[in-house]
Design an enzyme around this catalytic site. Structure first.
Site, short mmCIF file in Angstrom:
data_model
loop_
_atom_site.label_atom_id
_atom_site.label_comp_id
_atom_site.label_asym_id
_atom_site.label_seq_id
_atom_site.Cartn_x
_atom_site.Cartn_y
_atom_site.Cartn_z
N HIS A 32 -13.39 -2.51 -49.23
CA HIS A 32 -12.49 -1.41 -48.92
C HIS A 32 -12.67 -1.01 -47.47
O HIS A 32 -13.79 -1.08 -46.96
CB HIS A 32 -12.75 -0.21 -49.85
CG HIS A 32 -11.61 0.74 -49.88
ND1 HIS A 32 -11.47 1.76 -48.98
CD2 HIS A 32 -10.53 0.80 -50.70
CE1 HIS A 32 -10.36 2.42 -49.24
NE2 HIS A 32 -9.77 1.86 -50.28
N ASP A 85 -8.47 -1.69 -57.58
CA ASP A 85 -7.63 -2.74 -58.16
C ASP A 85 -8.38 -3.63 -59.13
O ASP A 85 -7.76 -4.31 -59.94
CB ASP A 85 -7.04 -3.61 -57.04
CG ASP A 85 -6.01 -2.85 -56.24
OD1 ASP A 85 -5.17 -2.19 -56.87
OD2 ASP A 85 -6.05 -2.90 -55.01
N1 COA Z 1 -14.13 -10.89 -50.63
C1 COA Z 1 -14.97 -11.54 -49.84
N2 COA Z 1 -15.37 -11.06 -48.64
C2 COA Z 1 -14.88 -9.87 -48.26
C3 COA Z 1 -13.99 -9.15 -49.05
C4 COA Z 1 -13.62 -9.70 -50.28
N3 COA Z 1 -12.78 -9.05 -51.07
N4 COA Z 1 -13.68 -8.00 -48.42
C5 COA Z 1 -14.33 -8.02 -47.28
N5 COA Z 1 -15.06 -9.14 -47.17
C6 COA Z 1 -15.93 -9.51 -46.08
C7 COA Z 1 -15.14 -10.20 -44.99
O1 COA Z 1 -15.10 -11.58 -45.14
C8 COA Z 1 -15.89 -9.78 -43.76
O2 COA Z 1 -17.06 -10.55 -43.67
P1 COA Z 1 -17.56 -11.15 -42.28
O3 COA Z 1 -17.85 -9.93 -41.44
O4 COA Z 1 -18.75 -11.95 -42.64
O5 COA Z 1 -16.41 -11.94 -41.74
C9 COA Z 1 -16.35 -8.36 -44.07
O6 COA Z 1 -16.43 -8.30 -45.49
C10 COA Z 1 -15.39 -7.30 -43.56
O7 COA Z 1 -14.08 -7.62 -44.05
P2 COA Z 1 -12.74 -7.15 -43.35
O8 COA Z 1 -11.61 -7.96 -43.87
O9 COA Z 1 -12.91 -7.11 -41.85
O10 COA Z 1 -12.63 -5.67 -43.86
P3 COA Z 1 -11.32 -4.79 -43.78
O11 COA Z 1 -11.79 -3.39 -43.74
O12 COA Z 1 -10.41 -5.25 -42.71
O13 COA Z 1 -10.60 -5.14 -45.15
C11 COA Z 1 -9.84 -5.13 -47.33
C12 COA Z 1 -10.54 -4.33 -46.25
C13 COA Z 1 -9.60 -4.21 -48.53
C14 COA Z 1 -8.49 -5.62 -46.81
C15 COA Z 1 -10.73 -6.33 -47.74
O14 COA Z 1 -11.93 -5.85 -48.29
C16 COA Z 1 -10.03 -7.26 -48.71
O15 COA Z 1 -9.29 -8.15 -48.27
N6 COA Z 1 -10.24 -7.07 -50.04
C17 COA Z 1 -9.55 -7.89 -51.02
C18 COA Z 1 -8.16 -7.33 -51.25
C19 COA Z 1 -8.19 -6.06 -52.04
O16 COA Z 1 -8.87 -5.94 -53.04
N7 COA Z 1 -7.38 -5.10 -51.57
C20 COA Z 1 -7.24 -3.84 -52.24
C21 COA Z 1 -7.88 -2.75 -51.45
S1 COA Z 1 -7.92 -1.23 -52.37
#
Ligand code: COA
Length: 374
Positions: free
Chosen positions: A259, A310
């Site tokens: 998140h 979710d």
């Molecule tokens: N699965 C695997 N790795 C994840 C992850 C996931 N669901 N969410 C974050 N990470 C990891 C990333 O790979 C990254 O690792 P790194 O630094 O080694 O590259 C790190 O955690 C940070 O991720 P990042 O995408 O930069 O965080 P964000 O704040 O931009 O993204 C979300 C937040 C919610 C978009 C992201 O956690 C995600 O894509 N989750 C899955 C989709 C989801 O469930 N969305 C609903 C949100 S309520």
């Protein structure tokens, strides 16, 4: 100009009275009322009233809102005709966006931009969202839409229109809590999209159409649907650990985890996990809950990521018999209350939202006539 933060992470874009979200403590309140109290004691209607008015309703105010929702559930016949023209393969989120946009043409308050008219629009949109989702489910399966009940609460009405029969009281209660839990979440991507649109003084229907578009993506609302597809791919409890181990080794993004704001348990996930477990017991098939639990523990242990809202909502919807591609529309049926509350707040104290981009392209590029380009 200050250096940009990609994705606007931790950027505070505006002031709001509506939702307080503490990602470190895992605390979520609407106008100061704790989400745990709302989930335990409130109803969706009461929560929507709170979001729109900043205070919980009296009994009379709540009854009035319920009547207004009942009076606004039916879609205009022309809108139903428009929906019938759409190919049955159309994604329900696309149907929702298109239909909300079309409903604007039948707005009885057309041309009235007063706060009172926008409050009425908020109620109408909230009433109609569940009807759109339920009617589409009937239409795409070759059936006629089910007329809403003359009275009754929002969750019961939704399940009734969706399934064409009176729902079990426990199921309706679960949907009610689901609607409460998803009602608002500060400046998430779709709410921001709604506020950016409203801040141009575009109408509420335009702002909500923008919000639905933003919600549809898999990094935002679309994640719940992807979670259930993953659980179905896994299929058996014994396959949960090998699957998730492999997915993490392949560096796949696991839907339903992580998140932007929470660094601890998402308080909404606490309730959804419990409801997933309870539904498993009630349906006599705890498989989806058990698979989810194994995945949750593995991802927490090996990646340090918490399940988000979710993750468990996916199995909850599935065990309620809600088709998987309606998972995100169900979230929209709840979030409409928060979106409209934010749009009302934006209109009440508006300033155009227009940030800057830090330019990182070439400073000067010579204009070469087309005949001389390689
Ligand atoms: N699965 C695997 N790795 C994840 C992850 C996931 N669901 N969410 C974050 N990470 C990891 C990333 O790979 C990254 O690792 P790194 O630094 O080694 O590259 C790190 O955690 C940070 O991720 P990042 O995408 O930069 O965080 P964000 O704040 O931009 O993204 C979300 C937040 C919610 C978009 C992201 O956690 C995600 O894509 N989750 C899955 C989709 C989801 O469930 N969305 C609903 C949100 S309520």
């Amino acid at each position: 100009m200050p250096t940009t933060t990609d994705g606007l992470e931790d950027v505070v874009a505006l002031h709001s009275y509506i939702c307080d979200l503490d990602g470190k403590l895992g605390k979520l309140t609407y106008f100061g009322v704790d989400i745990h109290d709302l989930a335990r004691y409130s109803s969706f209607e009461e929560t929507a009233y709170l979001l729109w008015h900043g205070a919980l309703p009296t009994r009379a105010q709540l009854e009035e809102l319920k009547e207004q929702l009942c009076a606004n559930r039916v879609l205009p016949e022309q809108v139903l005709e428009l929906m019938r023209l759409l190919p049955t393969t159309t994604s329900p989120m696309d149907v929702l966006r298109t239909t909300v946009s079309a409903v604007s043409s039948f707005d009885p308050d057309a041309g009235d931009t007063s706060a009172a008219a926008n409050h009425r629009r908020a109620i109408r949109l909230t009433a109609m969202m569940t009807t759109i989702v339920a009617d589409w489910e009937q239409m795409r399966n070759g059936r006629e839409p089910v007329a809403p009940l003359a009275d009754g609460d929002h969750a019961t009405n939704f399940l009734y229109m969706l399934k064409g029969k009176m729902p079990d009281a426990y199921d309706a209660h679960v949907v009610d809590v689901v609607l409460i839990l998803h009602a608002d979440h500060e400046l998430n991507a779709s709410t921001f999209a709604a506020r950016v649109t409203a801040a141009t003084l575009a109408g509420m229907y335009a702002a909500i159409s923008a919000a639905i578009a933003a919600l549809s993506g898999p990094l935002h609302g679309g994640a719940n649907e992807q979670v259930m597809r993953m659980l179905l791919r896994i299929g058996e409890v014994s396959q949960a650990e090998p699957y998730i181990q492999g997915a993490l080794e392949r560096k796949e993004r696991i839907m339903g985890f992580g998140h932007r704001v929470y660094r601890t348990e998402d308080p909404r996930a606490t309730h959804l996990r419990a409801m997933s477990e309870e539904l498993g017991k009630r349906t006599g098939d705890s498989r989806w809950y058990q698979i989810s639990r194994i995945i949750e523990q593995y991802v927490k242990e090996h990646k340090g990521l918490n399940a988000n809202v979710d993750f468990y909502s996916a199995s909850v919807y599935y065990m309620l018999g809600i088709p998987i591609d309606l998972d995100t529309p169900v979230l929209a049926c709840s979030r409409i209350s928060g979106w409209t509350a934010h749009v009302l707040e934006q209109y009440a104290n508006n300033r155009l939202i227009r940030p800057r981009a830090e330019y990182i392209g070439p400073k000067v590029t010579e204009y070469v006539p087309i005949e001389q380009r390689g």
